[in-house]
Design a protein around this motif. Structure first.
Motif, mmCIF file in Angstrom:
data_model
loop_
_atom_site.group_PDB
_atom_site.id
_atom_site.type_symbol
_atom_site.label_atom_id
_atom_site.label_comp_id
_atom_site.label_asym_id
_atom_site.label_seq_id
_atom_site.Cartn_x
_atom_site.Cartn_y
_atom_site.Cartn_z
ATOM 1 N N SER A 159 -7.753 0.226 -5.606
ATOM 2 C CA SER A 159 -8.897 -0.218 -6.448
ATOM 3 C C SER A 159 -8.912 1.189 -7.295
ATOM 4 O O SER A 159 -8.377 1.912 -7.245
ATOM 5 C CB SER A 159 -10.117 -0.480 -5.505
ATOM 6 O OG SER A 159 -10.578 0.628 -4.681
ATOM 7 N N ASP A 160 -10.227 0.790 -7.977
ATOM 8 C CA ASP A 160 -10.361 1.926 -8.964
ATOM 9 C C ASP A 160 -10.836 3.356 -7.951
ATOM 10 O O ASP A 160 -10.770 4.336 -8.670
ATOM 11 C CB ASP A 160 -11.575 1.692 -9.662
ATOM 12 C CG ASP A 160 -11.282 0.606 -10.719
ATOM 13 O OD1 ASP A 160 -12.041 -0.084 -11.480
ATOM 14 O OD2 ASP A 160 -9.830 0.786 -10.822
ATOM 15 N N THR A 161 -11.128 2.933 -6.743
ATOM 16 C CA THR A 161 -11.599 4.388 -6.121
ATOM 17 C C THR A 161 -10.702 4.539 -4.947
ATOM 18 O O THR A 161 -10.793 5.654 -4.181
ATOM 19 C CB THR A 161 -13.071 4.180 -5.408
ATOM 20 O OG1 THR A 161 -13.023 2.997 -4.623
ATOM 21 C CG2 THR A 161 -13.923 4.192 -6.510
ATOM 22 N N ALA A 162 -9.722 3.705 -4.471
ATOM 23 C CA ALA A 162 -9.063 3.733 -3.274
ATOM 24 C C ALA A 162 -7.491 3.602 -3.484
ATOM 25 O O ALA A 162 -6.964 2.808 -4.401
ATOM 26 C CB ALA A 162 -9.281 2.836 -2.420
ATOM 27 N N SER A 163 -6.800 4.498 -2.891
ATOM 28 C CA SER A 163 -5.383 4.203 -2.858
ATOM 29 C C SER A 163 -4.591 4.295 -1.657
ATOM 30 O O SER A 163 -5.228 4.963 -0.571
ATOM 31 C CB SER A 163 -4.717 5.532 -3.729
ATOM 32 O OG SER A 163 -5.154 5.267 -5.231
ATOM 33 N N SER A 164 -3.526 3.902 -1.580
ATOM 34 C CA SER A 164 -2.804 3.776 -0.276
ATOM 35 C C SER A 164 -1.659 4.856 -0.315
ATOM 36 O O SER A 164 -0.887 4.972 -1.373
ATOM 37 C CB SER A 164 -2.242 2.332 -0.179
ATOM 38 O OG SER A 164 -1.329 2.412 1.371
ATOM 39 N N LEU A 165 -1.551 5.505 0.879
ATOM 40 C CA LEU A 165 -0.670 6.659 1.060
ATOM 41 C C LEU A 165 0.644 6.338 1.746
ATOM 42 O O LEU A 165 0.604 5.567 2.779
ATOM 43 C CB LEU A 165 -0.947 7.816 1.624
ATOM 44 C CG LEU A 165 -0.240 8.939 2.077
ATOM 45 C CD1 LEU A 165 0.110 9.649 0.731
ATOM 46 C CD2 LEU A 165 -0.751 9.967 3.052
ATOM 47 N N VAL A 166 1.860 6.723 1.169
ATOM 48 C CA VAL A 166 3.326 6.244 1.876
ATOM 49 C C VAL A 166 3.767 7.689 1.745
ATOM 50 O O VAL A 166 4.515 8.136 0.902
ATOM 51 C CB VAL A 166 4.025 5.119 1.437
ATOM 52 C CG1 VAL A 166 5.089 5.091 2.357
ATOM 53 C CG2 VAL A 166 3.021 3.820 1.312
#
Lengths: 288, 409
Positions: free
Chosen positions: B210-217
């Motif tokens: 989203s504009d404020t969240a990201s997923s980490l891999v």
């Protein structure tokens, strides 16, 4: 597959006039259990389904206006003459048709019956009977919407009688589908020498070149017996890929679609089987 | 398949080990298992009506992907010329829910057995013999027995179907585990870029949610992965930021060589070099969202056998660095469905090897090259040895400059 005729006067005993070729029957008896091995002796027939089933299906769909793609042949009654182990009956049944498969070799019928028994849907849609075409004529006059005689007429003793019987059990405007092999030099070389003797694509001795039927002859017989020939297509087998395809030329294998004329006139058919001079006709059919 | 017209009178059973998952709206926090969905996969999901549900739940399109090296300045940027979306980041739960809804729509043909487990398989002999059923028999843990003409194994990289069918699997465990987490960015941004940086220990990727969240891999060594999980939240966040920003692995030699190559390219192909953007910095991590799982690679020697087909991870397992694992699976599905549909319309026996082999050939041709390339990339980027770094630096820069190659990727 096979369709043999018994010119019998009294059923079930065949008289000496029977044109059942016991040699032909024996050939197929030996291989009765091999029908369903997709990679075995009948591999070429299995892969022929890839073109003959769509041919039958699409032709029938194009002739009808209301059908359901999920059950395209629903409501259609089909007779599979010379059904063998049921290789063609089963796909037609899966597409929704009610199929009656007949074959004079009992072992074939047994194999076919057993194979369909595991599938509850097919078991209801397909009925097999060990019988010749003639034997069911009386009880099945004008019963079927479609007759399929695939790889059969090249084993038949009297082609004209065969066609007449087809006409009798077919409803008016019903369809007849035939696939068979042409009688040409090419078909001798490829169909017998190479296919049978050298490559073993077809079990040896299955075919006799003299019995192959040229499309002109077949068309003539059909047209003079109340059929209108709609389509003739050449077929080609590629032994390397094991697959069939359509071809312009009918010099090898070919398929025919004919429609029985609508008029109910059945001018010279009789219910009793023809006389012995038909034996001589079958002998002359053997000359090249 | 349940939605395919040619399967109108067929019956399909789906054995699912997990519980039924359906959401009407998503919980506020994001799940830490997400996938990058390619446009091809979207087509598949759309064809069975599931994509609309995904859109109504939650997803994030991204327009650009920037991939760069930790050991040099080399970088490659992917983006579509038209301002179309390159792909979508979707939580796995969202996809499951969308598919569940669509399965309900064809419940007449498809029966789903949730929380079921198959404990035994009986395989048929290829040619008809005697009175034993020519179909596959599956025995469930609750004692029920199912007969089927075709068994499709979609049970992941430790596929039991594959093992029981005695299909050999070429596999290799990487010395790596992937750490996943849901991150919150320091400031809201037009978060439509996917970022991946190749560190010597493994690639780290940031996928927008989203504009404020990201997923980490973050794929890294097992030890480092455990450390990352054990760290406190601040330490974790610092590690991530420094992984993306620090230049500690650069060496002057490589930098100069890279710069030279880059000027050469800009002479030959002015549009071939792109401006490097800076990834967003991370402020916070979602408390429960950290997890790790081991990585490996695998490929089954056969995808099909009489009455059996393997798809997805059961057939092939790939490193997440290319974000392709699930898309390969979707590709398998589209291909198998296409062949089965044609077979059904021909009245064929669905378990017949003939059409199954066509599926296998088509997919193996496609999958093998991608899996091999991913494996090569993983190995190439796992080193700090100067010659290899130089090679990949130049390779990456050159690839960045060649649009035809990029489009293929």
């Amino acid at each position: 597959q096979l369709a043999l005729f018994r010119f019998t006067v009294n059923r079930p005993f065949s008289t000496s006039h029977s044109s059942v070729d016991s040699k032909e029957m024996k050939k197929f008896q030996l291989l009765a259990h091999k029908w369903w091995d997709e990679e075995g002796e009948y591999a070429a027939l299995h892969s022929m389904n890839d073109i003959r089933v769509p041919f039958i299906r699409d032709t029938l769909l194009s002739m009808s206006s209301n059908y359901h793609l999920g059950n395209p042949l629903s409501g259609i009654k089909i007779l599979d003459v010379g059904c063998g182990g049921g290789l063609l009956s089963e796909p037609l049944g899966r597409l929704g048709a009610s199929v009656t498969g007949i074959d004079p070799v009992e072992d074939n019928i047994r194999t076919a019956d057993r194979h369909k028994s595991f599938d509850p849907v097919l078991a209801k849609r397909i009925q097999y009977k060990s019988s010749s075409l003639e034997e069911i004529v009386e009880e099945s006059m004008e019963t079927f919407d479609v007759i399929v005689a695939s790889e059969v007429v090249e084993h038949v003793a009297d082609l004209e009688t065969f066609i007449k019987c087809c006409s009798q059990v077919l409803k008016p405007e019903g369809s007849l589908f035939i696939t068979t092999i042409n009688r040409t030099q090419l078909s001798y070389v490829l169909g017998i020498v190479i296919a049978e003797k050298i490559m073993g694509i077809v079990p040896e001795g299955t075919h006799e070149w003299e019995k192959f039927v040229p499309p002109e002859e077949l068309e003539h017989l059909l047209e003079s017996n109340g059929f209108s020939v709609k389509t003739v297509n050449g077929m080609l087998y590629n032994p390397l890929s094991g697959s069939w395809s359509w071809m312009e030329s009918t010099s090898l294998n070919y398929a025919v679609h004919a429609v029985k004329c609508g008029a109910r006139a059945q001018s010279h058919t009789t219910d009793s089987p023809p006389e012995t001079d038909s034996q001589q006709r079958s002998a002359t059919a053997g000359t090249a | 398949l349940g939605h395919d017209i040619h399967f109108y009178d067929k019956k399909i059973a789906l054995l699912e080990a997990g519980p039924r998952k359906e959401y009407d709206h998503m919980p506020d926090s994001y799940s830490n298992r997400v996938s990058s969905i390619s446009p091809g996969s979207v087509t598949l999901l759309r064809s069975c009506g599931a994509w609309d549900h995904v859109c109504s739940l939650r997803l994030k399109p991204f327009r650009r992907m920037q991939v760069w090296d930790a050991c040099s300045e080399a970088m490659i940027v992917f983006e579509k010329d038209d301002l179309d979306d390159m792909g979508y980041i979707v939580e796995n739960d969202v996809i499951m829910s969308a598919l569940t809804k669509q399965l309900d729509a064809v419940a007449a043909r498809v029966e789903v057995f949730y929380k079921s487990k198959a404990v035994g398989y009986t395989w048929p002999l290829p040619s008809q013999s005697c009175d034993t059923s020519p179909w596959v028999q599956v025995e469930l843990a609750d004692g029920r027995r199912l007969h089927t003409k075709l068994l499709i194994g979609a049970d992941g990289h430790n596929s039991v179907v594959r093992k029981k069918a005695e299909i050999k699997n070429i596999e290799h465990q990487y010395d790596q585990s992937a750490v996943v987490a849901t991150l919150h960015l320091s400031e809201a941004t037009d978060n439509n870029v996917a970022w991946q940086r190749f560190l010597p220990t493994g690639p780290i990727a940031l996928l927008p949610l989203s504009d404020t969240a990201s997923s980490l891999v973050w794929s890294t060594s097992h030890d480092h992965a455990s450390e990352l999980l054990a760290m406190d939240e601040e330490g974790f966040v610092d590690s991530i930021n420094s992984a993306f920003w620090s230049n500690v692995n650069h060496s002057d030699f490589i930098d100069t060589a890279g710069a030279m190559f880059r000027s050469a390219i800009s002479l030959l192909k002015p549009s071939g070099t792109a401006v490097r953007q800076l990834p967003p910095s991370v402020a916070k991590v979602d408390p429960e969202s950290r997890a790790m799982f081991p990585l490996g690679m695998g490929h089954a020697t056969e995808y099909v056998q009489h009455r059996v087909a393997l798809i997805g991870d059961a057939a092939h397992r790939v490193h997440p660095l290319a974000g392709q694992g699930v898309n390969l699976g979707f590709g398998d599905i589209a291909c198998l469905a296409h062949h089965l549909s044609a077979a059904a319309f021909n009245g064929s026996d669905l378990g017949s090897l003939k059409h199954l082999l066509r599926f296998e050939t088509e997919r193996q041709r496609h999958n093998v090259s991608l899996i091999a390339a991913t494996d090569v990339l993983k190995r190439l980027y796992s080193t700090t040895l100067a010659p290899l770094v130089l090679l990949r630096t130049w390779g990456l820069q050159a690839t960045n400059a060649l649009p035809s190659v990029k489009v293929r990727i």
